[in-house]
Design a protein around this motif. Structure first.
Motif, short mmCIF file in Angstrom:
data_model
loop_
_atom_site.label_atom_id
_atom_site.label_comp_id
_atom_site.label_asym_id
_atom_site.label_seq_id
_atom_site.Cartn_x
_atom_site.Cartn_y
_atom_site.Cartn_z
N ARG A 56 40.01 32.70 -15.67
CA ARG A 56 40.11 34.05 -16.22
C ARG A 56 41.57 34.50 -16.19
O ARG A 56 42.10 34.83 -15.14
CB ARG A 56 39.22 35.00 -15.42
N VAL A 57 42.18 34.48 -17.36
CA VAL A 57 43.58 34.89 -17.51
C VAL A 57 43.61 36.36 -17.92
O VAL A 57 42.91 36.76 -18.85
CB VAL A 57 44.30 34.03 -18.57
N ILE A 58 44.42 37.13 -17.25
CA ILE A 58 44.50 38.56 -17.56
C ILE A 58 45.90 38.89 -18.09
O ILE A 58 46.89 38.31 -17.63
CB ILE A 58 44.14 39.41 -16.32
N VAL A 59 45.96 39.78 -19.08
CA VAL A 59 47.25 40.16 -19.67
C VAL A 59 47.28 41.65 -19.95
O VAL A 59 46.23 42.29 -20.10
CB VAL A 59 47.52 39.40 -21.00
N ASN A 60 48.49 42.20 -20.01
CA ASN A 60 48.67 43.57 -20.50
C ASN A 60 48.95 43.50 -21.99
O ASN A 60 49.48 42.52 -22.49
CB ASN A 60 49.79 44.27 -19.75
N PRO A 61 48.58 44.53 -22.75
CA PRO A 61 48.62 44.43 -24.21
C PRO A 61 49.99 44.69 -24.83
O PRO A 61 50.78 45.48 -24.32
CB PRO A 61 47.62 45.51 -24.65
N GLY A 62 50.23 44.01 -25.96
CA GLY A 62 51.30 44.38 -26.86
C GLY A 62 52.68 43.80 -26.61
O GLY A 62 53.57 43.96 -27.43
#
Length: 270
Positions: free
Chosen positions: A159-165
Motif C-alpha cells: 500500500r503506497v500512499i501519496v499526497n496529490p498534485g
C-alpha cells in the motif's frame, strides 16, 4: 558623386540618431527609466513581497494553527523581503497550482521545498538551487528492509500512499504498477497513516523522510543518502523577469554559502 554624398549624409544621420538618448517613456534608457518595471522595482515600492507556499511540507513550509507560517524557506522568504525593504505576504496554494500561481503573477515568488522539474521550468523560472534532494522511501522501521528497492515496493499487496498534485504522486504513478496507490489529501497527516498501519510506504524527498522520521520514531527513512532520483530545490519566479531572477539568484547564493541557509536548516533537522 551626388549619390555618394547622399549615402554619407544618411550614415551620419543614423549614427547621430542611434547615439541620442531615448525619449521619455522609451525602453532601454539609462538606469532603467521609462521601462516596464519588474519585481525588483515594484516590491520595494509596494512594500510587500507576495509569497506563495503550500504550508504543508515541513521542514520547508508549515502553516501553524494560528495561520502563521514557519519553516526553512519561510525564514528565507522573510530575509529576502527584508533585503528588498518589504514585508512578506504569504498566500496559501497547492502543489497542483503553485507554479501556475507564479506564472499568472498572483505572487512574486513561490517557496517551500519546490523541486525543479522540466515541466515546471516551462512555466516559471527557478532560482539558484538551495539544496540537492531525491525520492526515497519512508516506512515503519520494522519494514525498512522490505521496501528498500522499487522492485520490492511495487508488489501486489503493498500500500503506497501519496499526497496529490506534486512530484511525489508523479513519481509513484510512473514507477508503481502492481502495488496499490492511495492518495491522501493532507500532507501534514499522511505519515500518521503509515504509523497507524493504514499504509505501508511513501516515497518522498529524502529531506522530508529524515525530518518525519525524527518526528515519528516508529518510522525510518530508507537510504536517504542514496535516493532513487536526483533533484534540486529552488524558488519559482515569474518568467521574463530577468533582473528579479538575478537578484534572487544572488540572494540564494550568498545565503547558501555564508551559513544562513545551513543555520535555518539546522533548527529543523538536528
Amino acid at each position: 558623386m551626388k549619390r555618394a554624398a547622399a549615402l554619407s549624409a544618411l550614415v551620419c544621420l543614423l549614427a547621430v540618431t542611434a547615439a541620442a538618448p531615448a525619449a521619455p517613456g522609451g525602453h532601454g534608457t539609462a538606469h532603467g527609466k521609462g521601462r516596464d518595471k519588474g519585481s525588483l522595482d515594484s516590491v520595494p515600492k509596494r512594500g510587500v513581497l507576495r509569497v506563495c507556499t503550500t504550508g504543508d511540507y515541513r521542514p520547508f513550509t508549515h502553516r501553524e494553527a494560528d495561520g502563521g507560517y514557519r519553516g526553512i524557506d519561510i525564514d528565507m522568504a522573510r530575509d529576502l523581503a527584508k533585503s528588498l525593504d518589504a514585508k512578506p505576504e504569504f498566500t496559501a496554494t497547492t502543489w497542483k497550482e503553485i507554479v501556475d500561481d507564479v506564472a499568472d503573477r498572483r505572487c512574486d515568488i513561490a517557496v517551500g521545498g519546490v523541486s525543479i522539474t522540466l515541466p515546471r521550468a516551462r512555466k516559471a523560472y527557478f532560482s539558484e538551487p538551495t539544496r540537492e534532494d531525491g525520492k526515497t522511501p519512508i516506512t515503519r522501521c520494522a519494514d525498512k528492509d522490505t521496501y528498500d528497492t522499487l522492485e520490492r515496493i511495487d508488489r501486489p499487496g503493498t500500500r503506497v500512499i501519496v499526497n496529490p498534485g506534486g512530484t511525489n504522486e508523479q513519481f509513484a504513478r510512473a514507477h508503481v504498477k502492481r502495488a496499490t496507490i492511495t492518495v491522501h489529501p493532507d500532507n501534514t497527516t499522511i505519515f500518521q497513516e503509515i504509523v497507524d498501519g493504514r499504509a505501508d510506504v511513501m516515497m518522498t524527498d529524502a529531506s522530508e523522510t529524515r525530518y518525519q522520521a525524527k518526528l515519528h520514531p516508529e518510522l525510518c527513512s530508507v537510504h536517504p543518502d542514496k535516493p532513487f532520483t536526483f533533484a534540486e530545490k529552488a524558488y519559482a519566479l515569474p518568467r521574463g523577469d530577468e533582473e528579479f531572477k538575478e537578484y534572487v539568484d544572488q540572494f540564494v547564493h550568498l545565503a547558501t554559502h555564508d551559513g544562513t541557509y545551513a543555520a535555518y536548516e539546522a533548527q529543523w533537522m538536528e
